[in-house]
Scaffold this motif. Structure first.
Motif, PDB file in Angstrom:
ATOM      1  N   PHE A 115       1.014  -1.241   0.048  1.00  0.00           N
ATOM      2  CA  PHE A 115       0.004  -0.129   0.048  1.00  0.00           C
ATOM      3  C   PHE A 115       0.922   1.208   0.103  1.00  0.00           C
ATOM      4  O   PHE A 115       2.036   1.339   0.257  1.00  0.00           O
ATOM      5  CB  PHE A 115      -0.847  -0.080   1.048  1.00  0.00           C
ATOM      6  CG  PHE A 115      -0.499   0.199   2.371  1.00  0.00           C
ATOM      7  CD1 PHE A 115      -0.313   1.452   3.117  1.00  0.00           C
ATOM      8  CD2 PHE A 115       0.209  -0.934   3.090  1.00  0.00           C
ATOM      9  CE1 PHE A 115       0.266   1.828   4.336  1.00  0.00           C
ATOM     10  CE2 PHE A 115       0.834  -0.708   4.542  1.00  0.00           C
ATOM     11  CZ  PHE A 115       0.651   0.514   4.964  1.00  0.00           C
ATOM     12  N   LEU A 116       0.169   2.512  -0.384  1.00  0.00           N
ATOM     13  CA  LEU A 116       0.970   3.674  -0.477  1.00  0.00           C
ATOM     14  C   LEU A 116       0.166   4.464   0.481  1.00  0.00           C
ATOM     15  O   LEU A 116      -1.116   4.717   0.086  1.00  0.00           O
ATOM     16  CB  LEU A 116       0.942   3.994  -1.916  1.00  0.00           C
ATOM     17  CG  LEU A 116       1.788   5.329  -2.295  1.00  0.00           C
ATOM     18  CD1 LEU A 116       3.408   4.816  -1.921  1.00  0.00           C
ATOM     19  CD2 LEU A 116       1.759   5.383  -3.821  1.00  0.00           C
ATOM     20  N   GLY A 117       0.701   5.169   1.204  1.00  0.00           N
ATOM     21  CA  GLY A 117       0.199   5.954   2.295  1.00  0.00           C
ATOM     22  C   GLY A 117       0.224   5.484   3.614  1.00  0.00           C
ATOM     23  O   GLY A 117       1.253   4.785   3.995  1.00  0.00           O
ATOM     24  N   ASP A 118      -0.471   5.884   4.546  1.00  0.00           N
ATOM     25  CA  ASP A 118      -0.351   5.419   6.097  1.00  0.00           C
ATOM     26  C   ASP A 118      -1.318   4.447   6.230  1.00  0.00           C
ATOM     27  O   ASP A 118      -2.644   4.270   5.398  1.00  0.00           O
ATOM     28  CB  ASP A 118      -0.212   6.428   7.094  1.00  0.00           C
ATOM     29  CG  ASP A 118      -1.318   7.624   7.265  1.00  0.00           C
ATOM     30  OD1 ASP A 118      -2.622   6.684   7.454  1.00  0.00           O
ATOM     31  OD2 ASP A 118      -1.221   8.540   7.000  1.00  0.00           O
ATOM     32  N   ALA A 119      -1.471   3.627   7.282  1.00  0.00           N
ATOM     33  CA  ALA A 119      -2.260   2.613   7.601  1.00  0.00           C
ATOM     34  C   ALA A 119      -4.057   3.014   7.925  1.00  0.00           C
ATOM     35  O   ALA A 119      -4.735   2.129   7.441  1.00  0.00           O
ATOM     36  CB  ALA A 119      -2.152   1.946   9.070  1.00  0.00           C
ATOM     37  N   THR A 120      -4.094   4.215   7.836  1.00  0.00           N
ATOM     38  CA  THR A 120      -5.489   4.744   8.065  1.00  0.00           C
ATOM     39  C   THR A 120      -5.824   5.534   6.749  1.00  0.00           C
ATOM     40  O   THR A 120      -7.366   5.880   6.703  1.00  0.00           O
ATOM     41  CB  THR A 120      -5.896   5.637   9.477  1.00  0.00           C
ATOM     42  OG1 THR A 120      -4.834   6.904   9.327  1.00  0.00           O
ATOM     43  CG2 THR A 120      -5.437   4.771  10.508  1.00  0.00           C
ATOM     44  N   ARG A 121      -4.939   6.151   5.975  1.00  0.00           N
ATOM     45  CA  ARG A 121      -5.288   7.115   4.959  1.00  0.00           C
ATOM     46  C   ARG A 121      -4.648   6.568   3.632  1.00  0.00           C
ATOM     47  O   ARG A 121      -3.635   6.970   3.370  1.00  0.00           O
ATOM     48  CB  ARG A 121      -5.232   8.323   5.101  1.00  0.00           C
ATOM     49  CG  ARG A 121      -5.881   8.909   6.405  1.00  0.00           C
ATOM     50  CD  ARG A 121      -5.453  10.286   6.364  1.00  0.00           C
ATOM     51  NE  ARG A 121      -6.341  11.033   5.465  1.00  0.00           N
ATOM     52  CZ  ARG A 121      -6.240  12.355   5.239  1.00  0.00           C
ATOM     53  NH1 ARG A 121      -5.602  13.130   5.875  1.00  0.00           N
ATOM     54  NH2 ARG A 121      -7.087  12.692   4.177  1.00  0.00           N
ATOM     55  N   ILE A 122      -5.102   5.214   2.983  1.00  0.00           N
ATOM     56  CA  ILE A 122      -4.319   4.671   2.132  1.00  0.00           C
ATOM     57  C   ILE A 122      -4.840   5.191   0.502  1.00  0.00           C
ATOM     58  O   ILE A 122      -6.221   5.077   0.182  1.00  0.00           O
ATOM     59  CB  ILE A 122      -4.436   3.152   2.056  1.00  0.00           C
ATOM     60  CG1 ILE A 122      -3.653   2.594   3.153  1.00  0.00           C
ATOM     61  CG2 ILE A 122      -3.712   2.678   0.846  1.00  0.00           C
ATOM     62  CD1 ILE A 122      -4.094   1.262   3.450  1.00  0.00           C
ATOM     63  N   ASP A 123      -4.014   5.496  -0.387  1.00  0.00           N
ATOM     64  CA  ASP A 123      -4.554   5.990  -1.671  1.00  0.00           C
ATOM     65  C   ASP A 123      -4.201   5.007  -2.743  1.00  0.00           C
ATOM     66  O   ASP A 123      -4.827   5.146  -3.625  1.00  0.00           O
ATOM     67  CB  ASP A 123      -3.721   7.330  -2.049  1.00  0.00           C
ATOM     68  CG  ASP A 123      -4.031   8.455  -1.182  1.00  0.00           C
ATOM     69  OD1 ASP A 123      -5.041   8.564  -0.916  1.00  0.00           O
ATOM     70  OD2 ASP A 123      -2.965   9.032  -0.807  1.00  0.00           O
ATOM     71  N   GLU A 124      -3.557   3.890  -2.398  1.00  0.00           N
ATOM     72  CA  GLU A 124      -3.366   2.851  -3.404  1.00  0.00           C
ATOM     73  C   GLU A 124      -2.883   1.632  -2.808  1.00  0.00           C
ATOM     74  O   GLU A 124      -2.166   1.620  -1.893  1.00  0.00           O
ATOM     75  CB  GLU A 124      -2.201   3.324  -4.415  1.00  0.00           C
ATOM     76  CG  GLU A 124      -1.705   2.469  -5.449  1.00  0.00           C
ATOM     77  CD  GLU A 124      -0.819   2.886  -6.470  1.00  0.00           C
ATOM     78  OE1 GLU A 124      -0.145   2.131  -7.127  1.00  0.00           O
ATOM     79  OE2 GLU A 124      -0.282   4.081  -6.381  1.00  0.00           O
ATOM     80  N   PHE A 125      -3.683   0.659  -3.214  1.00  0.00           N
ATOM     81  CA  PHE A 125      -3.293  -0.693  -2.784  1.00  0.00           C
ATOM     82  C   PHE A 125      -2.572  -1.426  -4.027  1.00  0.00           C
ATOM     83  O   PHE A 125      -3.245  -1.216  -5.081  1.00  0.00           O
ATOM     84  CB  PHE A 125      -4.361  -1.778  -2.560  1.00  0.00           C
ATOM     85  CG  PHE A 125      -4.851  -1.507  -0.832  1.00  0.00           C
ATOM     86  CD1 PHE A 125      -4.271  -2.259  -0.062  1.00  0.00           C
ATOM     87  CD2 PHE A 125      -5.757  -0.525  -0.566  1.00  0.00           C
ATOM     88  CE1 PHE A 125      -4.712  -1.802   1.397  1.00  0.00           C
ATOM     89  CE2 PHE A 125      -6.242  -0.593   0.608  1.00  0.00           C
ATOM     90  CZ  PHE A 125      -5.666  -1.071   1.537  1.00  0.00           C
ATOM     91  N   VAL A 126      -1.806  -2.178  -3.854  1.00  0.00           N
ATOM     92  CA  VAL A 126      -1.040  -2.948  -4.928  1.00  0.00           C
ATOM     93  C   VAL A 126      -0.947  -4.275  -4.605  1.00  0.00           C
ATOM     94  O   VAL A 126      -0.331  -4.911  -3.738  1.00  0.00           O
ATOM     95  CB  VAL A 126       0.386  -2.434  -5.358  1.00  0.00           C
ATOM     96  CG1 VAL A 126       0.960  -3.307  -6.501  1.00  0.00           C
ATOM     97  CG2 VAL A 126       0.270  -0.915  -5.901  1.00  0.00           C
ATOM     98  N   VAL A 127      -1.627  -5.393  -5.274  1.00  0.00           N
ATOM     99  CA  VAL A 127      -1.302  -6.776  -5.267  1.00  0.00           C
ATOM    100  C   VAL A 127      -0.585  -7.148  -6.539  1.00  0.00           C
ATOM    101  O   VAL A 127      -0.908  -7.086  -7.714  1.00  0.00           O
ATOM    102  CB  VAL A 127      -2.823  -7.476  -5.496  1.00  0.00           C
ATOM    103  CG1 VAL A 127      -2.673  -9.118  -5.289  1.00  0.00           C
ATOM    104  CG2 VAL A 127      -3.786  -6.585  -4.259  1.00  0.00           C
TER     105      VAL A 127
END
Length: 177
Positions: A115-127
């Motif tokens: 993920f990109l961001g911090d644990a509570t405000r994520i702007d992007e997940f990558v799988v």
């Protein structure tokens, strides 16, 4: 005097342009390649009655913008190309600000969630999911202020929705080969 200001501004502009490789640039570069299948899924694919959603489901849906999928299909004759491509993706994920959230499987088979961001405000997940004999897929889930809870709620929503699967046909065709 004006020439020196223009020169100075030009130097600042050129030096501020980022030229390092990114995951987004990797997607753009390979979208038209015959070796890859690219699919973009908009939030509109989730066809559900919003009036029946819980507050958590509405929050999850509001945080989701789109999903980009880039898949590389391999066979026994393209192992070197597969190794090169998967190495490039892993390096991009390592060199950028992505944080690893979860890993499943081991060695050349499995999946990793970043993920990109911090644990509570994520702007992007990558799988990044890969199986050496089949290929790999990179899935970017883009949104605003997502959380792991939003992603879990989105997964539940996807199970309940009447999805418009036309956008997924290129991936389905790839999996048949």
């Amino acid at each position: 005097m004006n020439k020196s200001i223009i020169l100075f501004m030009s130097i600042i502009f050129v030096s501020s342009c980022e030229t390092k490789p990114t995951l987004q640039k990797y997607f753009v570069k390979n979208t038209e390649s015959a070796d890859f299948v690219a699919v973009d899924i908009a939030a509109s694919v989730i066809n559900i009655d919003k009036a029946k959603l819980t507050l958590d489901e509405k929050d999850a849906l509001a945080s989701f913008d789109k999903m980009n999928i880039l898949a590389y299909k391999t066979d026994s004759t393209h192992i070197e190309k597969y190794d090169q491509e998967i190495k490039e993706v892993k390096l991009l994920l390592k060199n950028q600000n992505y944080q690893q959230l979860m890993k499943v499987g081991s060695g050349s088979d499995g999946a990793v969630v970043y993920f990109l961001g911090d644990a509570t405000r994520i702007d992007e997940f990558v799988v990044l999911a890969n199986k050496k004999e089949n290929g790999f897929a990179v899935v970017r889930v883009l949104g605003d202020n997502m959380s792991p809870t939003h992603i879990m709620n989105m997964m539940q929503l996807l199970r309940k929705t009447d999805m418009k699967l036309d956008q997924l046909k290129p991936l389905q065709e790839l999996m048949k080969k």
